[in-house]
Design an enzyme around this catalytic site. Structure first.
Site, PDB file in Angstrom:
ATOM      1  N   SER A 124       0.835  -1.198   0.000  1.00  0.00           N
ATOM      2  CA  SER A 124       0.000   0.000   0.000  1.00  0.00           C
ATOM      3  C   SER A 124       0.870   1.248   0.000  1.00  0.00           C
ATOM      4  O   SER A 124       1.978   1.246   0.563  1.00  0.00           O
ATOM      5  CB  SER A 124      -0.852  -0.015   1.269  1.00  0.00           C
ATOM      6  OG  SER A 124      -1.452   1.235   1.477  1.00  0.00           O
ATOM      7  N   TYR A 148      -1.495  -1.238  10.832  1.00  0.00           N
ATOM      8  CA  TYR A 148      -1.784  -1.772   9.492  1.00  0.00           C
ATOM      9  C   TYR A 148      -0.631  -1.451   8.544  1.00  0.00           C
ATOM     10  O   TYR A 148      -0.114  -2.316   7.842  1.00  0.00           O
ATOM     11  CB  TYR A 148      -3.098  -1.182   8.953  1.00  0.00           C
ATOM     12  CG  TYR A 148      -3.282  -1.411   7.474  1.00  0.00           C
ATOM     13  CD1 TYR A 148      -3.539  -2.688   6.982  1.00  0.00           C
ATOM     14  CD2 TYR A 148      -3.161  -0.360   6.549  1.00  0.00           C
ATOM     15  CE1 TYR A 148      -3.678  -2.910   5.606  1.00  0.00           C
ATOM     16  CE2 TYR A 148      -3.298  -0.571   5.189  1.00  0.00           C
ATOM     17  CZ  TYR A 148      -3.563  -1.846   4.720  1.00  0.00           C
ATOM     18  OH  TYR A 148      -3.688  -2.065   3.376  1.00  0.00           O
ATOM     19  N   LYS A 152       2.355  -3.901   6.393  1.00  0.00           N
ATOM     20  CA  LYS A 152       2.750  -3.878   4.970  1.00  0.00           C
ATOM     21  C   LYS A 152       4.266  -3.681   4.859  1.00  0.00           C
ATOM     22  O   LYS A 152       4.937  -4.347   4.079  1.00  0.00           O
ATOM     23  CB  LYS A 152       2.007  -2.757   4.226  1.00  0.00           C
ATOM     24  CG  LYS A 152       0.507  -2.983   4.134  1.00  0.00           C
ATOM     25  CD  LYS A 152       0.167  -4.249   3.366  1.00  0.00           C
ATOM     26  CE  LYS A 152      -1.293  -4.546   3.302  1.00  0.00           C
ATOM     27  NZ  LYS A 152      -1.605  -5.895   2.810  1.00  0.00           N
TER      28      LYS A 152
HETATM   29  P1  NAD Z   1     -10.833  -7.158   1.454  1.00  0.00           P
HETATM   30  O1  NAD Z   1     -10.970  -7.151   2.923  1.00  0.00           O
HETATM   31  O2  NAD Z   1     -12.038  -6.854   0.628  1.00  0.00           O
HETATM   32  O3  NAD Z   1     -10.242  -8.559   0.973  1.00  0.00           O
HETATM   33  C1  NAD Z   1      -9.347  -9.321   1.756  1.00  0.00           C
HETATM   34  C2  NAD Z   1      -9.851 -10.746   1.771  1.00  0.00           C
HETATM   35  O4  NAD Z   1      -8.936 -11.538   2.548  1.00  0.00           O
HETATM   36  C3  NAD Z   1     -11.229 -10.910   2.413  1.00  0.00           C
HETATM   37  O5  NAD Z   1     -12.056 -11.651   1.536  1.00  0.00           O
HETATM   38  C4  NAD Z   1     -10.950 -11.679   3.710  1.00  0.00           C
HETATM   39  O6  NAD Z   1     -12.019 -12.549   4.043  1.00  0.00           O
HETATM   40  C5  NAD Z   1      -9.689 -12.431   3.356  1.00  0.00           C
HETATM   41  N1  NAD Z   1      -8.804 -12.793   4.477  1.00  0.00           N
HETATM   42  C6  NAD Z   1      -8.268 -11.977   5.422  1.00  0.00           C
HETATM   43  N2  NAD Z   1      -7.448 -12.670   6.224  1.00  0.00           N
HETATM   44  C7  NAD Z   1      -7.460 -13.958   5.776  1.00  0.00           C
HETATM   45  C8  NAD Z   1      -6.815 -15.153   6.184  1.00  0.00           C
HETATM   46  N3  NAD Z   1      -5.970 -15.179   7.217  1.00  0.00           N
HETATM   47  N4  NAD Z   1      -7.067 -16.284   5.499  1.00  0.00           N
HETATM   48  C9  NAD Z   1      -7.937 -16.290   4.454  1.00  0.00           C
HETATM   49  N5  NAD Z   1      -8.571 -15.197   4.012  1.00  0.00           N
HETATM   50  C10 NAD Z   1      -8.322 -14.038   4.665  1.00  0.00           C
HETATM   51  O7  NAD Z   1      -9.646  -6.155   1.069  1.00  0.00           O
HETATM   52  P2  NAD Z   1      -9.229  -5.531  -0.329  1.00  0.00           P
HETATM   53  O8  NAD Z   1      -9.647  -4.111  -0.355  1.00  0.00           O
HETATM   54  O9  NAD Z   1      -9.630  -6.430  -1.427  1.00  0.00           O
HETATM   55  O10 NAD Z   1      -7.644  -5.538  -0.155  1.00  0.00           O
HETATM   56  C11 NAD Z   1      -6.861  -6.636  -0.577  1.00  0.00           C
HETATM   57  C12 NAD Z   1      -5.429  -6.421  -0.140  1.00  0.00           C
HETATM   58  O11 NAD Z   1      -4.960  -5.175  -0.672  1.00  0.00           O
HETATM   59  C13 NAD Z   1      -5.240  -6.342   1.375  1.00  0.00           C
HETATM   60  O12 NAD Z   1      -4.029  -6.975   1.707  1.00  0.00           O
HETATM   61  C14 NAD Z   1      -5.156  -4.852   1.632  1.00  0.00           C
HETATM   62  O13 NAD Z   1      -4.418  -4.568   2.779  1.00  0.00           O
HETATM   63  C15 NAD Z   1      -4.433  -4.375   0.377  1.00  0.00           C
HETATM   64  N6  NAD Z   1      -4.707  -2.963   0.077  1.00  0.00           N
HETATM   65  C16 NAD Z   1      -6.015  -2.539  -0.018  1.00  0.00           C
HETATM   66  C17 NAD Z   1      -6.276  -1.192  -0.249  1.00  0.00           C
HETATM   67  C18 NAD Z   1      -7.693  -0.690  -0.332  1.00  0.00           C
HETATM   68  O14 NAD Z   1      -7.909   0.515  -0.192  1.00  0.00           O
HETATM   69  N7  NAD Z   1      -8.707  -1.542  -0.554  1.00  0.00           N
HETATM   70  C19 NAD Z   1      -5.214  -0.282  -0.418  1.00  0.00           C
HETATM   71  C20 NAD Z   1      -3.905  -0.764  -0.336  1.00  0.00           C
HETATM   72  C21 NAD Z   1      -3.673  -2.110  -0.084  1.00  0.00           C
HETATM   73  C1  UD1 Z   2      -6.985   5.590   3.541  1.00  0.00           C
HETATM   74  C2  UD1 Z   2      -6.073   5.013   4.590  1.00  0.00           C
HETATM   75  C3  UD1 Z   2      -4.779   4.530   3.932  1.00  0.00           C
HETATM   76  C4  UD1 Z   2      -5.074   3.562   2.819  1.00  0.00           C
HETATM   77  C5  UD1 Z   2      -5.991   4.241   1.801  1.00  0.00           C
HETATM   78  C6  UD1 Z   2      -6.303   3.250   0.697  1.00  0.00           C
HETATM   79  C7  UD1 Z   2      -6.598   6.285   6.658  1.00  0.00           C
HETATM   80  C8  UD1 Z   2      -6.091   7.290   7.643  1.00  0.00           C
HETATM   81  N1  UD1 Z   2      -5.767   6.021   5.603  1.00  0.00           N
HETATM   82  O1  UD1 Z   2      -6.380   6.776   3.127  1.00  0.00           O
HETATM   83  O2  UD1 Z   2      -3.933   3.915   4.870  1.00  0.00           O
HETATM   84  O3  UD1 Z   2      -3.871   3.174   2.152  1.00  0.00           O
HETATM   85  O4  UD1 Z   2      -7.190   4.679   2.475  1.00  0.00           O
HETATM   86  O5  UD1 Z   2      -7.574   3.275   0.248  1.00  0.00           O
HETATM   87  O6  UD1 Z   2      -7.656   5.698   6.786  1.00  0.00           O
HETATM   88  N2  UD1 Z   2     -12.749  11.878   3.423  1.00  0.00           N
HETATM   89  C9  UD1 Z   2     -13.752  12.779   3.737  1.00  0.00           C
HETATM   90  N3  UD1 Z   2     -14.920  12.294   4.240  1.00  0.00           N
HETATM   91  C10 UD1 Z   2     -15.152  10.952   4.429  1.00  0.00           C
HETATM   92  C11 UD1 Z   2     -14.122  10.031   4.079  1.00  0.00           C
HETATM   93  C12 UD1 Z   2     -12.917  10.529   3.594  1.00  0.00           C
HETATM   94  O7  UD1 Z   2     -13.587  13.978   3.578  1.00  0.00           O
HETATM   95  O8  UD1 Z   2     -16.221  10.575   4.894  1.00  0.00           O
HETATM   96  C13 UD1 Z   2     -11.476  12.412   2.909  1.00  0.00           C
HETATM   97  C14 UD1 Z   2     -10.277  11.995   3.744  1.00  0.00           C
HETATM   98  O9  UD1 Z   2     -10.102  12.821   4.859  1.00  0.00           O
HETATM   99  C15 UD1 Z   2      -9.167  12.123   2.704  1.00  0.00           C
HETATM  100  C16 UD1 Z   2      -9.863  11.720   1.382  1.00  0.00           C
HETATM  101  O10 UD1 Z   2     -11.263  11.876   1.627  1.00  0.00           O
HETATM  102  O11 UD1 Z   2      -8.768  13.440   2.608  1.00  0.00           O
HETATM  103  C17 UD1 Z   2      -9.600  10.288   0.985  1.00  0.00           C
HETATM  104  O12 UD1 Z   2      -9.872   9.467   2.116  1.00  0.00           O
HETATM  105  P1  UD1 Z   2      -9.793   7.864   2.085  1.00  0.00           P
HETATM  106  O13 UD1 Z   2     -10.684   7.363   1.013  1.00  0.00           O
HETATM  107  O14 UD1 Z   2     -10.016   7.395   3.476  1.00  0.00           O
HETATM  108  O15 UD1 Z   2      -8.300   7.556   1.595  1.00  0.00           O
HETATM  109  P2  UD1 Z   2      -6.878   7.928   2.262  1.00  0.00           P
HETATM  110  O16 UD1 Z   2      -6.993   9.121   3.113  1.00  0.00           O
HETATM  111  O17 UD1 Z   2      -5.888   8.048   1.167  1.00  0.00           O
END
Ligand code: NAD
Ligand code: UD1
Length: 347
Positions: A124, A148, A152
């Site tokens: 991330s 978290y 990573k």
């Molecule tokens: P998500 O929660 O929708 O998907 C994660 C999946 O992993 C879920 O289906 C959950 O049931 C499964 N899971 C968790 N722990 C497990 C375990 N021990 N064994 C088996 N299954 C398990 O999340 P996502 O948004 O799809 O994110 C996927 C990956 O990308 C994560 O590692 C997350 O940290 C990373 N990531 C997500 C974002 C984001 O904003 N969505 C941003 C940066 C990184």
């Molecule tokens: C969040 C996570 C970050 C993660 C990223 C990925 C936090 C502090 N950080 O960050 O670790 O990698 O998502 O998706 O949670 N906002 C509003 N009103 C709302 C929700 C959000 O104004 O109800 C604003 C936030 O303050 C920010 C922007 O929208 O300025 C984006 O927010 P968000 O979607 O949570 O993303 P990140 O801040 O990048």
């Protein structure tokens, strides 16, 4: 074509990636304990892709299960599984460190044992020290503000050390910026539990009437309109990035770190306005205080992804917001599936 194990494949990014992998002719095995996802997703993936992924219900920390699953002719692994809520990780650090680190250690231990050394890992942009200089390149200083984020960071360290110890490993560390949107079919999308923390799911829940108004977290930042700027990336672009990463892993050795972002920043106000324009729905909002820890501006330098993977994002915020709304409209309360299948360790 290869057989890919996708841990966490029932989740938001995993489900879209599975559709894309199947569309490219790969075979897919999903390993997920459904702790943050629903079984309904599996049928939806099959419906969109016209092909069924294999599904193994269980925990990536279950060593015997991982060993058996890898024995089914797996060529490469995409490791999405983990917990991902920043605030929750501050309240429950052990739950985060245990799941997010043990899953990788067990998975890689069993991959090493089976001689399967191709791995794509979900990292991330949260690993970059905030505030970072924009655009953020992979060489930018690293520091995390939450457990978290540190999971990573530590995973990246572990995997980099592994690649040094045995040069035949091929590992891609993908640092995602802000994944949003949904499959254009509206059949799969993001289904956050409880009140959404992130901007786009909050906007779509206001639009669908589940929340009264959006609170904009501060409008006194040093940005053109005073609201924070982020690099939103369509989940479909992320999915194609993972297919490119798998293709790369199948042909190369060593470890690479790559940003997945668009290179374009959008402010909170721009996101609200774009949503209103593209979908014809007004989003009531109020200006609230700043959210602690928010950086004013963050967007990727995506040039390394183009150079290493030959990948670049295709979609803009209008596409993301149209598809996010299409998904939310068709599924006002998400997948609506009780987690009947959750395995006990999912907690
Ligand atoms: P998500 O929660 O929708 O998907 C994660 C999946 O992993 C879920 O289906 C959950 O049931 C499964 N899971 C968790 N722990 C497990 C375990 N021990 N064994 C088996 N299954 C398990 O999340 P996502 O948004 O799809 O994110 C996927 C990956 O990308 C994560 O590692 C997350 O940290 C990373 N990531 C997500 C974002 C984001 O904003 N969505 C941003 C940066 C990184
Ligand atoms: C969040 C996570 C970050 C993660 C990223 C990925 C936090 C502090 N950080 O960050 O670790 O990698 O998502 O998706 O949670 N906002 C509003 N009103 C709302 C929700 C959000 O104004 O109800 C604003 C936030 O303050 C920010 C922007 O929208 O300025 C984006 O927010 P968000 O979607 O949570 O993303 P990140 O801040 O990048």
């Amino acid at each position: 074509m290869a057989k890919i194990l996708v841990t966490g494949g029932a989740g938001f990014i995993g489900s879209h990636t599975c559709v894309e992998l199947l569309g490219h002719g790969h075979d897919v095995v999903i390993l997920d304990h459904l702790g943050n996802s629903s079984r309904v997703v599996l049928d939806r993936i099959s419906e969109i892709a016209g092909k069924k992924p294999d599904f193994v219900l269980g925990d990536v920390r279950d060593r015997d299960l991982v060993r058996d699953t890898l024995a089914a002719g797996i060529d490469a692994v995409i490791h999405f599984a983990g917990w991902k809520a920043v605030g929750e990780s501050v309240e429950q650090p052990l739950r985060y460190y245990t799941n997010n680190l043990d899953s990788t250690l067990v998975l890689c231990g069993e991959m090493e044992r089976a001689g399967i050394r191709r791995l794509v890992f979900s990292s991330s942009a949260t690993v970059y020290r905030s505030p970072a200089e924009v655009p953020v390149g992979e060489g930018a200083p690293l520091w995390c503000d939450s457990p978290y984020g540190w999971t990573k960071f530590m995973n990246e360290r572990i995997l980099s050390d592994l690649a040094v110890s045995e040069p035949s490993w091929s590992i891609l560390l993908l640092r995602y910026f802000n994944p949003v949107g949904a499959h254009p079919s509206g059949r799969i999308g993001e289904d956050p539990a409880g009140i959404p923390n992130n901007l786009v799911p909050y906007i779509t829940q206001v639009a669908v009437g589940r929340r009264e108004f959006l609170t904009v977290n501060g409008n006194d930042y040093p940005t053109p309109d005073g609201t924070c700027i982020r690099d939103y990336i369509h989940v479909q672009d992320l999915a194609s990035g993972h297919v490119a990463a798998i293709d790369y892993c199948l042909k190369h050795q060593g470890v690479e770190t790559v940003n997945l972002g668009t290179g374009t920043g959008s402010s909170v106000m721009e996101m609200i306005q774009a949503f209103e324009q593209v979908n014809g729905i007004r989003i009531p909002f109020r200006i609230g205080p700043r959210r602690p820890g928010d950086a004013p501006m963050s967007f990727a330098d995506p040039s390394r992804a183009a150079a290493v993977l030959g990948w670049r994002a295709r979609y803009g915020i209008r596409d993301m917001l149209r598809d996010a709304w299409h998904w939310q409209q068709a599924n006002p309360t998400g997948y609506q599936q009780p987690d009947i299948d959750r395995v006990p360790s999912a907690d």
